[in-house]
Design a protein around this motif. Structure first.
Motif, PDB file in Angstrom:
ATOM      1  N   THR A 175       0.622   7.639 -38.701  1.00 10.48           N
ATOM      2  CA  THR A 175       1.826   8.214 -38.105  1.00 10.48           C
ATOM      3  C   THR A 175       1.720   9.721 -38.077  1.00 10.48           C
ATOM      4  N   ILE A 176       2.171  10.326 -36.999  1.00  6.51           N
ATOM      5  CA  ILE A 176       2.259  11.785 -36.862  1.00  6.51           C
ATOM      6  C   ILE A 176       3.701  12.130 -36.541  1.00  6.51           C
ATOM      7  N   ARG A 177       4.260  13.129 -37.260  1.00  2.00           N
ATOM      8  CA  ARG A 177       5.652  13.542 -37.067  1.00  2.00           C
ATOM      9  C   ARG A 177       5.722  15.049 -36.844  1.00  2.00           C
ATOM     10  N   TYR A 178       6.640  15.439 -35.976  1.00  2.00           N
ATOM     11  CA  TYR A 178       6.838  16.874 -35.696  1.00  2.00           C
ATOM     12  C   TYR A 178       8.317  17.121 -35.408  1.00  2.00           C
ATOM     13  N   LYS A 179       8.847  18.219 -35.968  1.00  2.00           N
ATOM     14  CA  LYS A 179      10.236  18.599 -35.711  1.00  2.00           C
ATOM     15  C   LYS A 179      10.334  20.116 -35.633  1.00  2.00           C
ATOM     16  N   SER A 180      11.069  20.588 -34.644  1.00  2.00           N
ATOM     17  CA  SER A 180      11.327  22.017 -34.479  1.00  2.00           C
ATOM     18  C   SER A 180      12.812  22.210 -34.223  1.00  2.00           C
ATOM     19  N   ASN A 181      13.417  23.188 -34.924  1.00  3.40           N
ATOM     20  CA  ASN A 181      14.868  23.369 -34.792  1.00  3.40           C
ATOM     21  C   ASN A 181      15.227  24.858 -34.843  1.00  3.40           C
ATOM     22  N   PRO A 182      14.915  25.624 -33.803  1.00  2.00           N
ATOM     23  CA  PRO A 182      15.323  27.034 -33.773  1.00  2.00           C
ATOM     24  C   PRO A 182      16.832  27.152 -33.592  1.00  2.00           C
ATOM     25  N   GLY A 189       2.146  13.728 -41.464  1.00  3.09           N
ATOM     26  CA  GLY A 189       1.494  12.502 -41.032  1.00  3.09           C
ATOM     27  C   GLY A 189       1.067  11.684 -42.228  1.00  3.09           C
ATOM     28  N   ASN A 190       0.765  10.454 -41.977  1.00  2.18           N
ATOM     29  CA  ASN A 190       0.265   9.608 -43.053  1.00  2.18           C
ATOM     30  C   ASN A 190      -0.656   8.535 -42.480  1.00  2.18           C
ATOM     31  N   LEU A 191      -1.543   8.048 -43.336  1.00  6.53           N
ATOM     32  CA  LEU A 191      -2.491   6.999 -42.980  1.00  6.53           C
ATOM     33  C   LEU A 191      -2.409   5.919 -44.050  1.00  6.53           C
ATOM     34  N   ASN A 192      -2.184   4.674 -43.640  1.00  2.00           N
ATOM     35  CA  ASN A 192      -2.012   3.561 -44.571  1.00  2.00           C
ATOM     36  C   ASN A 192      -3.024   2.457 -44.278  1.00  2.00           C
ATOM     37  N   ASP A 193      -3.494   1.846 -45.349  1.00  2.00           N
ATOM     38  CA  ASP A 193      -4.349   0.675 -45.224  1.00  2.00           C
ATOM     39  C   ASP A 193      -3.797  -0.417 -46.143  1.00  2.00           C
ATOM     40  N   ASN A 197      -3.017  -4.832 -51.647  1.00  2.00           N
ATOM     41  CA  ASN A 197      -3.403  -3.477 -52.037  1.00  2.00           C
ATOM     42  C   ASN A 197      -3.100  -2.516 -50.886  1.00  2.00           C
ATOM     43  N   ARG A 198      -2.390  -1.448 -51.209  1.00  2.00           N
ATOM     44  CA  ARG A 198      -2.087  -0.442 -50.191  1.00  2.00           C
ATOM     45  C   ARG A 198      -2.707   0.893 -50.589  1.00  2.00           C
ATOM     46  N   LEU A 199      -3.424   1.511 -49.672  1.00  2.00           N
ATOM     47  CA  LEU A 199      -3.966   2.852 -49.836  1.00  2.00           C
ATOM     48  C   LEU A 199      -3.248   3.758 -48.845  1.00  2.00           C
ATOM     49  N   GLN A 200      -2.662   4.829 -49.351  1.00  3.24           N
ATOM     50  CA  GLN A 200      -1.852   5.694 -48.486  1.00  3.24           C
ATOM     51  C   GLN A 200      -2.219   7.151 -48.705  1.00  3.24           C
ATOM     52  N   LEU A 201      -2.443   7.852 -47.620  1.00  7.65           N
ATOM     53  CA  LEU A 201      -2.685   9.285 -47.629  1.00  7.65           C
ATOM     54  C   LEU A 201      -1.620   9.948 -46.755  1.00  7.65           C
TER      55      LEU A 201
END
Length: 266
Positions: free
Chosen positions: A176-183, A207-211, A221-225
């Motif tokens: 997942t990739i996340r982005y937020k901008s709030n000027p 962002g995060n990467l899950n297996d 078993n879950r591996l998460q970065l």
């Protein structure tokens, strides 16, 4: 965060708010001004690249985007500013006695300025520069003698996307990739934003990467970065690092317009 499926699904949303139907406050000429619109959309489904890859039953995507622009101008807001005579040091019409700080004796007693008038030679060049940007009263009196409006703006944008991939019946990964901008710009009162406001931009990304691996039916078993970054640069009396007006004050680091307050002010 939801994931995509074998079928393509999506939606589009639009919400609008306008202040035309709002009532005005008792001391305002017009109602508060509000212009707000929220627009969002999402799309999900299997990853498909013609002649190269068909991700049905295996690889899926999901993405959404939203934007919220908003302008709000509050009416009938008051503030207190010095009169034209006060800017020249003339407090003769003011009921409170103004004392000369340089006349304090051993007991701390001070002598008032003659006629409640501060000599122009005693007014610093910095003070004269600052007061030149303060508007003159538009309402009679010494308190709440400036009537105006208080504008604020924001423009929030968010984006998020997710990819899922089925490696095997027992192994599934997703990212997942996340982005937020709030000027945003704020006015704490009706005075020009140079004197009474600030700007900031609340930005985040991550962002995060899950297996997920099924070892047996009752053990997974879950591996998460993950990665996350947040920044909220705030500028008082300036626009994201660019000062609107520079007022050099000896001994200060930056020549921005100073933020001034007085203890015991009421």
């Amino acid at each position: 965060t939801r994931s995509g499926t074998n079928e393509i699904h999506g939606n589009v949303v639009a919400l609008l708010h306008n202040g035309y139907f709002d009532a005005r406050t008792f001391n305002a000429r017009i109602p508060n001004i509000t212009r707000q619109g929220e627009f969002a959309g999402s799309l999900g489904g299997p990853v498909f690249i013609p002649k190269l890859y068909n991700g049905r039953n295996r690889t899926f995507f999901y993405a959404n985007y939203s934007r919220l622009p908003r302008i709000s101008v509050t009416q009938g807001v008051t503030s207190t500013v010095p009169t034209v005579a006060m800017k020249k040091g003339d407090f003769s019409a003011y009921p409170t006695v103004i004392y000369d700080p340089l006349t304090a004796d051993a007991n701390g007693l001070r002598q008032p300025f003659a006629g409640n008038i501060i000599p122009t030679s005693r007014i610093s060049s910095v003070a004269k520069t600052i007061e030149s940007y303060v508007p003159d009263p538009n309402v009679a009196g010494f308190a709440s003698n400036w009537l105006g409006e208080s504008p604020t703006t924001e423009n929030t944008k968010t984006f998020q996307t997710r990819i899922d991939h089925q490696i095997s019946d027992n192994d599934r990964i997703n990212g997942t990739i996340r982005y937020k901008s709030n000027p945003r710009t704020f006015s704490n009162g009706p005075l020009p934003r140079l004197l009474d406001g600030y700007t900031d931009s609340s930005d985040s990304r991550g962002g995060n990467l899950n297996d997920d691996y099924i070892i047996r039916p009752d053990l997974v078993n879950r591996l998460q970065l993950g990665y996350s970054r947040f920044a909220d640069p705030t500028r008082i009396n300036g626009v994201l690092g660019t000062p609107l007006v520079t007022v050099p004050i000896p001994g200060t680091f930056l020549p921005n317009f100073p933020n001034i307050s007085f203890s015991g002010q009421g």
